[in-house]
Design an enzyme around this catalytic site. Sequence first.
Site, short mmCIF file in Angstrom:
data_model
loop_
_atom_site.label_atom_id
_atom_site.label_comp_id
_atom_site.label_asym_id
_atom_site.label_seq_id
_atom_site.Cartn_x
_atom_site.Cartn_y
_atom_site.Cartn_z
N LYS A 291 -8.75 19.56 6.76
CA LYS A 291 -9.67 19.01 5.64
C LYS A 291 -11.07 18.60 6.49
O LYS A 291 -11.82 18.57 5.95
CB LYS A 291 -8.89 17.79 5.16
CG LYS A 291 -9.53 16.57 4.53
CD LYS A 291 -8.93 15.32 4.25
CE LYS A 291 -9.81 14.41 3.55
NZ LYS A 291 -9.16 13.10 3.09
N GLU B 1 -6.79 21.23 17.41
CA GLU B 1 -5.85 22.38 17.41
C GLU B 1 -5.95 23.62 16.68
O GLU B 1 -6.09 24.79 16.87
CB GLU B 1 -4.27 21.72 17.17
CG GLU B 1 -3.69 20.87 18.03
CD GLU B 1 -4.07 19.30 17.78
OE1 GLU B 1 -3.07 18.49 17.91
OE2 GLU B 1 -5.04 18.99 17.11
N GLY C 61 -4.83 14.18 3.69
CA GLY C 61 -4.31 15.33 4.33
C GLY C 61 -2.85 15.54 3.96
O GLY C 61 -2.25 16.35 3.50
N ARG C 62 -2.09 14.47 4.05
CA ARG C 62 -0.53 14.52 3.81
C ARG C 62 -0.41 14.36 2.33
O ARG C 62 0.88 14.58 2.22
CB ARG C 62 0.09 13.44 4.76
CG ARG C 62 -0.48 11.91 4.53
CD ARG C 62 0.12 10.79 5.22
NE ARG C 62 -0.40 9.61 4.95
CZ ARG C 62 -1.47 9.38 5.56
NH1 ARG C 62 -2.22 10.14 6.37
NH2 ARG C 62 -2.01 7.99 5.35
N GLU D 112 3.01 7.98 8.83
CA GLU D 112 1.75 8.22 8.75
C GLU D 112 0.97 7.27 7.56
O GLU D 112 -0.05 6.70 7.89
CB GLU D 112 0.93 9.43 8.83
CG GLU D 112 -0.57 9.57 9.15
CD GLU D 112 -0.98 11.04 9.37
OE1 GLU D 112 -1.03 11.55 10.68
OE2 GLU D 112 -1.55 11.44 8.39
N HIS E 93 27.30 18.23 12.18
CA HIS E 93 27.66 18.68 13.64
C HIS E 93 26.82 18.06 14.65
O HIS E 93 27.02 18.74 15.75
CB HIS E 93 28.06 20.21 13.72
CG HIS E 93 28.90 20.63 12.67
ND1 HIS E 93 30.29 20.84 12.64
CD2 HIS E 93 28.74 21.27 11.30
CE1 HIS E 93 30.63 21.10 11.33
NE2 HIS E 93 29.52 21.44 10.59
N LYS F 243 -7.07 10.88 20.22
CA LYS F 243 -8.34 11.97 20.28
C LYS F 243 -9.24 11.58 21.08
O LYS F 243 -10.09 12.39 21.72
CB LYS F 243 -8.55 12.23 18.60
CG LYS F 243 -7.52 12.70 17.80
CD LYS F 243 -8.02 12.94 16.39
CE LYS F 243 -6.63 13.36 15.67
NZ LYS F 243 -7.11 13.39 14.03
O1 F6P Z 1 -4.41 13.45 13.21
C1 F6P Z 1 -3.83 13.12 11.89
C2 F6P Z 1 -4.55 13.91 11.03
O2 F6P Z 1 -5.69 13.26 10.80
C3 F6P Z 1 -3.53 13.93 9.68
O3 F6P Z 1 -3.70 12.91 8.80
C4 F6P Z 1 -3.93 15.38 9.01
O4 F6P Z 1 -3.15 15.80 8.22
C5 F6P Z 1 -4.05 16.19 10.35
O5 F6P Z 1 -4.65 15.30 11.20
C6 F6P Z 1 -4.78 17.47 10.04
O6 F6P Z 1 -6.36 17.19 9.76
P1 F6P Z 1 -7.21 18.12 9.09
O7 F6P Z 1 -6.65 18.79 8.10
O8 F6P Z 1 -8.49 17.35 9.03
O9 F6P Z 1 -7.24 19.29 10.30
#
Ligand code: F6P
Length: 519
Positions: free
Chosen positions: A201, A207, A261-262, A347, A378, A492
């Site tokens: 987003k 990452e 995002g979620r 979250e 289990h 972060k």
């Molecule tokens: O760090 C949490 C977060 O901001 C989530 O809310 C989000 O889904 C995820 O990182 C990834 O964010 P993006 O889609 O901006 O890479």
Amino acid sequence: MNSTDLPEWHALAQRRRALEPIRIADLFEDDPQRAARFSFEAASLTVDLSRHPIDTGTLSALVELARATGIERQRDDLLGGALVNTTEERPAWHTALRANPGDRFIDPACALRLSADRERFLGFAEELRGSTVTGTGGLPLDTVVCIGIGGSDLGPRLVTEALGPIRGPQVRFAANMDPVDLDAALAGANPQTTLLLAISKTFSTLETIENFRAALRWFKEHAPDLNPAPHLAAVTSQPERATALGIDPSRVFTFPDWVGGRYSLWSACGLGIAIAHGRHEFAELLSGAAALDAHFAQAPLESNLPVLLGMLGVWYVNFWGVKTRGVVPYAQRLARLPAYLQQLEMESLGKRVDRSGAPLSIDTAPVVWGEVGSNAQHSVFQFLHQGTAWAPLDIVLVADHDASQDPRLRLLNQFALAQADALAWGDAVLDDELRPSYRAAPGNRPSTVIRLAHLDARSIGALLALYEHRTFVQSVVWNINAFDQWGVEIGKQLLARRTQPSPPAPLPQAGEGRNPTTG
Ligand code: F6P
């Protein structure tokens, strides 16, 4: 307004005290119609709430608390695109992404824009499925590596797996900063026929950016003579950042920044789903969710699934002091549901201040955990049956497994129901044999049984929308903003400090724990 000031809240505290000695088994004994009375249906889902320590009076009292917190107005605000995400000054309008044309909550102009966005990414998905998207070497792209994390990974990956065998280009996912994850997604891939799809987003998540760069290095190492551009695509709310990374604008698919995002799998973030399973399945997913949205918008609160499940969540957290809740999907293809719900609920609801910024005096998000059934039997069920702490459980199963040719699928559902009964009744249901204490299972442990009519896109869409709205209902009662996540920023920022070339002067020592600047 804080819910604890409401008479409805205090009425529930009284009911909690009155219910203390009553066992779920007694509630069934007192009411032979209990199973039917506490069973509710909506949008290809059936939800059985009978195995909870609640009577009809308590369920009504929970609904009255929801009503007193203004749930109907706030629900309409959410569905209508009002500025419910106050700290980011945005709507949280993920429902608009799946709204049917003419939906009363969506203005036609907005619906038009959203359907144009949708048409773009679904069109691209169908071109890939039709082998008309080729790489630099002219070969059709038949392997898609989705690089994203959090909401840009969990939902799309869950649904892609939940819809079963992929009938189209191979769709793989990589999220973790640990190179092992991307290496596994790239293993055996031919750069000539591979599309690298960055999903983010903000297009600033480290990452995802680092993994995308690493994937680009992989491409250049394995196909040094090939121009990578036709092998790159992106999904984001910040298209300029994607083009700055060298991705052709025609391959950048966007969604509005008022989609959290979620809550974004319904948008272009779900491109991987559409590539793997086709536009029809994606449309079915949206329709299933839209059907649940309509139920949430129209059903009386007394039989409104998100309201009932949300209020049960409040009941356990605030009136029983429960700290965790478990989710056990009895379908291997739903194995990722617990991980998806961890982000959605923790979250969204892991907040300590109310919408005015004042510290809360009540608990909010429980820890969500889970494992696929029957594996969980289990591992965690020992805790569920005999642990000192207990946790309400969601048991999710697929109704048509009962009619399956495969005896294992029929057994799977019987496993699920046997566990739900064992949790509710304990070993008293077996016989009145006196067991040594170490063998005794006290029962009286609650579970919700959620049945999907089928393990198909429509039911999965409805299920995930149910959980989204269940989460929202709790946020209204707790008076918290379910749509921001400022708490993730500190990690972060400290990472940035650690990785900056020359870190600033050390912070004064703050009691125990390591100094973040000197590690
Ligand atoms: O760090 C949490 C977060 O901001 C989530 O809310 C989000 O889904 C995820 O990182 C990834 O964010 P993006 O889609 O901006 O890479």
